[in-house]
Motif scaffolding. Structure first.
Motif, PDB file in Angstrom:
ATOM      1  N   CYS A  11     -10.097  51.611  19.490  1.00 47.98           N
ATOM      2  CA  CYS A  11      -8.664  51.871  19.663  1.00 47.98           C
ATOM      3  C   CYS A  11      -8.216  51.742  21.117  1.00 47.98           C
TER       4      CYS A  11
ATOM      5  N   CYS B  63     -12.620  54.082  24.104  1.00 45.65           N
ATOM      6  CA  CYS B  63     -13.066  53.738  22.751  1.00 45.65           C
ATOM      7  C   CYS B  63     -12.936  52.224  22.557  1.00 45.65           C
TER       8      CYS B  63
ATOM      9  N   HIS C 219      -7.507  61.707  20.450  1.00 39.18           N
ATOM     10  CA  HIS C 219      -8.199  60.448  20.161  1.00 39.18           C
ATOM     11  C   HIS C 219      -8.234  60.189  18.656  1.00 39.18           C
TER      12      HIS C 219
ATOM     13  N   HIS D 262      -6.991  56.879  17.019  1.00 41.37           N
ATOM     14  CA  HIS D 262      -8.052  56.090  16.383  1.00 41.37           C
ATOM     15  C   HIS D 262      -7.718  55.842  14.900  1.00 41.37           C
TER      16      HIS D 262
HETATM   17 ZN   LIG Z   1     -10.911  55.248  19.146  1.00 44.39          ZN
END
Ligand SMILES: [Zn+2]
Length: 393
Positions: free
Chosen positions: A214, A211, A229, A233
Motif C-alpha cells: 500500500c 509497506c 496502516h 492497506h
Molecule cells: Zn500496507
C-alpha cells in the motif's frame, strides 16, 4: 519514565516499599478526603499526607513527609490553597496544595511506585467530570487512561547525586501484588529504584517501514500506526483484489450503461470512482486525485465516471471524463485517466466499452501523458484525431 529526586527521599521511599504490604481499607478518613477533594476541587499537601497514611503506614508512616518532594519530582504545579475569607479583605493563611486532577494523578503515580493507595474512586469521579471534552491536560489524560495503564508502567527514580563510596549492590524483589523492584545502592545508600508493574512488558523495537503493497510509511509495534496502516492497506487490497459487488451487479443487469457515474448516480459509485482515481495517482505517481467527488459528495456535472464490472461482477477498474473548453470554444470531453486492477488487465474491459465512450463523448481528447499500453490500444482502436495526437515510435 525516569525521574530525579533527592537521595534522602529515595532512601525513605526504599524503606517503605521494602516492608511487606499490609491490609488495605477504604476507611471513613479515606472517603472523607475523596469527597472533600471532589467537592472543593483542590486540597492541601497536608490533607494528601493524612489521606496516604490511612493505608500506608510502612516506614513509620514516612510517606506523609514525602508528599511535597514527590509532587515536585513528578513536576506538579504546587499552588497556594486558601480558606475563603469571612469578609473580603480579611487576612487568611494559605497552604501548599494541588488541584483535584493533579492530586489524583499524584496518587496514581504513587500507586505505580508501590505506595499503598487506591485512586480508583477519584479516577472514576473525575472521568465523569471530564465528560466528552475534546481537550485535556496531561494529568487528565493519564486519569482517563488509568485502567488502561494500571500495572503496566515502568518507573525509574534516580537520586539527584551519585554516591562515590562503597561497593555497588543490586537488590531485586517482588511485592504481594506483583510489582517488581530493583534497588541499586552504593554502600548502604540507594541511588536508583526501578519499579515495574505486574503487567509491564518490555516494549518491542519500533522502526519506520514502508509497506510494499500500500506504500504507507508506518512505525512497527505502534498501536495507532497499526490501526492507520490496516485502514489504508485494506483499502488498497479492496482495489487490487475486489470481491464481487452486489450493488454494481444490480446496476449492470441491463448493460454497461449502469456503470455510468454521473450527477444522478448514487454516492457509493462516486466513492468507488474516487478509490480508483487514488489508485491511478499512486501507480503513476501524480500529485492530485483527479475525481472531484467521493463517498459523501457527488462530482459536479462536468465530470463523468465509469466503473468497469469485471467478469465476476467485481469493480475491476474505472475511468473519468471531464468536459473542457481549453482547446475548443464549443467544449469537448477529455478522458482524464483510466485505471484497471492488474489482474483484470488485458482482458478487453476497455475495448468492450470503447464504442459506448465514442458514442457518448464523441471524438474525445485524451489527457497526456499516456501509458504505453494506452498508446498501443489507441493505435488499434482510436479515432483518426486520437491517433494523430500519439507519439510516433
Ligand atoms: Zn500496507
Amino acid at each position: 519514565m525516569i525521574f530525579k529526586l533527592p537521595g534522602e527521599t529515595l532512601l525513605r521511599l526504599c524503606e517503605i516499599i521494602s516492608e511487606a504490604q499490609r491490609a488495605f481499607t477504604a476507611s471513613p478518613t479515606v472517603l472523607r478526603f475523596e469527597n472533600a477533594l471532589l467537592a472543593e476541587g483542590v486540597c492541601t499537601l497536608t490533607a494528601i499526607g493524612t489521606h496516604l497514611v490511612a493505608n500506608e503506614k510502612r516506614g513509620f508512616s514516612a510517606i506523609k513527609e514525602l508528599v511535597e518532594d514527590l509532587a515536585t519530582v513528578f513536576d506538579l504545579y504546587i499552588q497556594g490553597i486558601y480558606p475563603r475569607p469571612e469578609c473580603l479583605g480579611d487576612e487568611v493563611e494559605g497552604e501548599k496544595g494541588l488541584n483535584a486532577a493533579d492530586a489524583t494523578w499524584l496518587l496514581i503515580m504513587l500507586e505505580a511506585i508501590g505506595v499503598q493507595v487506591d485512586p480508583s474512586r477519584l479516577v472514576e469521579a473525575l472521568v465523569t467530570h471530564i465528560g466528552d471534552r475534546k481537550l485535556l491536560t496531561g494529568t487528565e489524560f493519564d486519569i482517563l487512561h488509568y485502567k488502561h495503564t494500571l500495572g503496566k508502567r515502568r518507573i525509574q527514580l534516580n537520586a539527584d547525586r551519585t554516591f562515590l563510596e562503597g561497593p555497588v549492590t543490586q537488590k531485586t524483589f517482588k511485592d504481594s501484588i506483583g510489582n517488581r523492584y530493583t534497588v541499586c545502592s552504593r554502600g548502604d545508600l540507594p541511588y536508583s529504584l526501578e519499579i515495574s508493574g505486574p503487567k509491564y512488558r518490555e516494549p518491542k523495537p519500533q522502526e519506520a517501514v514502508t509497506c510494499d503493497l500500500c506504500g504507507m510509511l508506518y512505525v512497527t509495534n505502534h498501536p495507532g500506526d497499526a490501526r492507520r496502516h490496516k485502514t489504508t492497506h485494506d483499502r488498497v487490497v479492496r482495489r487490487l483484489n475486489p470481491k464481487p459487488s452486489a450493488r454494481l451487479q444490480k446496476r449492470v443487469v441491463t448493460g454497461i450503461t449502469g456503470e455510468l457515474v454521473g450527477p444522478d448516480a448514487p454516492l457509493w459509485m462516486h466513492g468507488e470512482v474516487y478509490e480508483r482515481a487514488a489508485a491511478f495517482r499512486r501507480e503513476f505517481g501524480y500529485d492530485f486525485i483527479q475525481w472531484p467527488g467521493g463517498s459523501s459528495t457527488r462530482a459536479p456535472s462536468d465530470w463523468r465516471g465509469h466503473l468497469f464490472a469485471g467478469p465476476g461482477g467485481e469493480i475491476a477498474g474505472a475511468c473519468a471524463f471531464m468536459h473542457t473548453t481549453s482547446r475548443k470554444a464549443e467544449g469537448e470531453w477529455s478522458l482524464q485517466w483510466i485505471w484497471i486492477a492488474p489482474r483484470f488487465r488485458r482482458m478487453g474491459l476497455l475495448e468492450t466499452r470503447w464504442a459506448d465512450f465514442q458514442q457518448r463523448y464523441g471524438d474525445f481528447d485524451l489527457e497526456k501523458p499516456l501509458s504505453e499500453a494506452m498508446v498501443n490500444f489507441l493505435w488499434k482502436h482510436g479515432s483518426e484525431a486520437q491517433r494523430a495526437s500519439l507519439p510516433v515510435f
